[in-house]
Design a protein around this motif. Sequence first.
Motif, PDB file in Angstrom:
ATOM      1  N   PHE A 188       0.691  -1.117  -0.038  1.00  0.00           N
ATOM      2  CA  PHE A 188      -0.161  -0.098  -0.101  1.00  0.00           C
ATOM      3  C   PHE A 188       0.825   1.252  -0.060  1.00  0.00           C
ATOM      4  CE2 PHE A 188      -2.892  -3.203   1.657  1.00  0.00           C
ATOM      5  CZ  PHE A 188      -4.080  -2.893   1.267  1.00  0.00           C
ATOM      6  N   ALA A 189       0.327   2.392  -0.748  1.00  0.00           N
ATOM      7  CA  ALA A 189       1.271   3.577  -0.784  1.00  0.00           C
ATOM      8  C   ALA A 189       0.183   4.614  -0.126  1.00  0.00           C
ATOM      9  CB  ALA A 189       1.600   3.785  -1.952  1.00  0.00           C
ATOM     10  N   LYS A 190       0.823   5.303   0.766  1.00  0.00           N
ATOM     11  CA  LYS A 190       0.100   6.508   1.308  1.00  0.00           C
ATOM     12  C   LYS A 190      -0.123   7.522   0.132  1.00  0.00           C
ATOM     13  CE  LYS A 190      -0.118   9.839   5.077  1.00  0.00           C
ATOM     14  NZ  LYS A 190       0.764  10.309   6.405  1.00  0.00           N
ATOM     15  N   ILE A 191      -1.385   7.599  -0.304  1.00  0.00           N
ATOM     16  CA  ILE A 191      -1.778   8.752  -1.315  1.00  0.00           C
ATOM     17  C   ILE A 191      -2.604  10.132  -0.979  1.00  0.00           C
ATOM     18  CG2 ILE A 191      -1.967   6.830  -2.840  1.00  0.00           C
ATOM     19  CD1 ILE A 191      -5.163   7.424  -2.966  1.00  0.00           C
ATOM     20  N   ALA A 192      -2.992   9.790   0.526  1.00  0.00           N
ATOM     21  CA  ALA A 192      -3.743  11.205   0.942  1.00  0.00           C
ATOM     22  C   ALA A 192      -3.841  11.148   2.127  1.00  0.00           C
ATOM     23  CB  ALA A 192      -5.295  11.281   0.134  1.00  0.00           C
ATOM     24  N   VAL A 193      -4.254  12.252   2.872  1.00  0.00           N
ATOM     25  CA  VAL A 193      -4.500  12.509   4.266  1.00  0.00           C
ATOM     26  C   VAL A 193      -5.911  12.921   4.247  1.00  0.00           C
ATOM     27  CG1 VAL A 193      -3.880  13.848   6.416  1.00  0.00           C
ATOM     28  CG2 VAL A 193      -2.098  12.834   4.956  1.00  0.00           C
ATOM     29  N   ALA A 194      -6.756  12.488   5.269  1.00  0.00           N
ATOM     30  CA  ALA A 194      -8.167  12.736   5.156  1.00  0.00           C
ATOM     31  C   ALA A 194      -8.427  13.283   6.751  1.00  0.00           C
ATOM     32  CB  ALA A 194      -9.083  11.427   5.145  1.00  0.00           C
ATOM     33  N   ALA A 195      -9.174  14.401   6.695  1.00  0.00           N
ATOM     34  CA  ALA A 195      -9.563  15.245   7.889  1.00  0.00           C
ATOM     35  C   ALA A 195     -10.932  15.486   7.951  1.00  0.00           C
ATOM     36  CB  ALA A 195      -8.651  16.287   8.007  1.00  0.00           C
ATOM     37  N   ILE A 196     -11.683  15.886   8.739  1.00  0.00           N
ATOM     38  CA  ILE A 196     -12.987  16.387   8.903  1.00  0.00           C
ATOM     39  C   ILE A 196     -12.766  17.870   9.427  1.00  0.00           C
ATOM     40  CG2 ILE A 196     -14.959  16.625  10.289  1.00  0.00           C
ATOM     41  CD1 ILE A 196     -14.672  13.893   8.844  1.00  0.00           C
ATOM     42  N   SER A 197     -13.522  18.502   8.580  1.00  0.00           N
ATOM     43  CA  SER A 197     -13.461  20.199   8.483  1.00  0.00           C
ATOM     44  C   SER A 197     -14.533  20.465   9.302  1.00  0.00           C
ATOM     45  CB  SER A 197     -13.234  20.781   7.225  1.00  0.00           C
ATOM     46  OG  SER A 197     -13.307  22.027   7.291  1.00  0.00           O
ATOM     47  N   ASP A 198     -14.112  21.855  10.241  1.00  0.00           N
ATOM     48  CA  ASP A 198     -15.333  22.352  10.905  1.00  0.00           C
ATOM     49  C   ASP A 198     -15.876  23.115   9.974  1.00  0.00           C
ATOM     50  OD1 ASP A 198     -14.416  21.520  13.265  1.00  0.00           O
ATOM     51  OD2 ASP A 198     -13.058  23.393  13.677  1.00  0.00           O
ATOM     52  N   VAL A 199     -15.597  23.695   8.679  1.00  0.00           N
ATOM     53  CA  VAL A 199     -16.225  24.146   7.656  1.00  0.00           C
ATOM     54  C   VAL A 199     -16.806  23.261   6.713  1.00  0.00           C
ATOM     55  CG1 VAL A 199     -16.059  25.938   6.047  1.00  0.00           C
ATOM     56  CG2 VAL A 199     -14.559  26.173   8.035  1.00  0.00           C
ATOM     57  N   LYS A 200     -18.267  23.478   6.582  1.00  0.00           N
ATOM     58  CA  LYS A 200     -18.789  22.687   5.524  1.00  0.00           C
ATOM     59  C   LYS A 200     -19.164  23.188   4.382  1.00  0.00           C
ATOM     60  CE  LYS A 200     -21.219  19.767   8.996  1.00  0.00           C
ATOM     61  NZ  LYS A 200     -22.077  18.701   9.180  1.00  0.00           N
ATOM     62  N   THR A 201     -18.757  22.731   3.230  1.00  0.00           N
ATOM     63  CA  THR A 201     -18.885  23.242   1.973  1.00  0.00           C
ATOM     64  C   THR A 201     -19.525  22.458   0.931  1.00  0.00           C
ATOM     65  OG1 THR A 201     -16.873  22.315   1.222  1.00  0.00           O
ATOM     66  CG2 THR A 201     -16.756  24.720   2.042  1.00  0.00           C
ATOM     67  N   ASP A 202     -20.337  22.971  -0.087  1.00  0.00           N
ATOM     68  CA  ASP A 202     -20.956  22.293  -1.054  1.00  0.00           C
ATOM     69  C   ASP A 202     -19.965  21.975  -2.201  1.00  0.00           C
ATOM     70  OD1 ASP A 202     -23.149  22.550   0.245  1.00  0.00           O
ATOM     71  OD2 ASP A 202     -24.227  24.239  -1.077  1.00  0.00           O
ATOM     72  N   VAL A 203     -19.552  20.850  -2.620  1.00  0.00           N
ATOM     73  CA  VAL A 203     -18.856  20.438  -3.639  1.00  0.00           C
ATOM     74  C   VAL A 203     -19.203  19.798  -4.731  1.00  0.00           C
ATOM     75  CG1 VAL A 203     -16.542  20.418  -2.046  1.00  0.00           C
ATOM     76  CG2 VAL A 203     -18.100  18.269  -2.424  1.00  0.00           C
ATOM     77  N   LYS A 204     -18.856  19.906  -5.918  1.00  0.00           N
ATOM     78  CA  LYS A 204     -19.251  18.979  -6.945  1.00  0.00           C
ATOM     79  C   LYS A 204     -18.356  17.961  -7.268  1.00  0.00           C
ATOM     80  CE  LYS A 204     -21.223  19.803 -11.690  1.00  0.00           C
ATOM     81  NZ  LYS A 204     -21.558  20.748 -12.614  1.00  0.00           N
TER      82      LYS A 204
END
Length: 73
Positions: A11-27
């Motif tokens: 396995f390769a580390k490809i990303a770091v994920a986190a929960i944000s306090d700011v919610k946004t709309d994304v496409k």
Amino acid sequence: MPNKNYFGFEFAKIAVAAISDVKTDVKYCGELLRDWDVVLDFATPGFENASQSTYLIFVNDILKYAGEYSGTF
């Protein structure tokens, strides 16, 4: 990027994920996602376009979840 072996697979580390306090709309893939609060920081551009893969989720270096996806991450 260093690879690690888990369950006999590399396995390769490809990303770091986190929960944000700011919610946004994304496409994403032509679909509008409302109040999105997950942030992914990809190590190399293009990994987010993989059509299928497996992934491991770690919290404080402890494996918490192993999964797979096809179509979209």
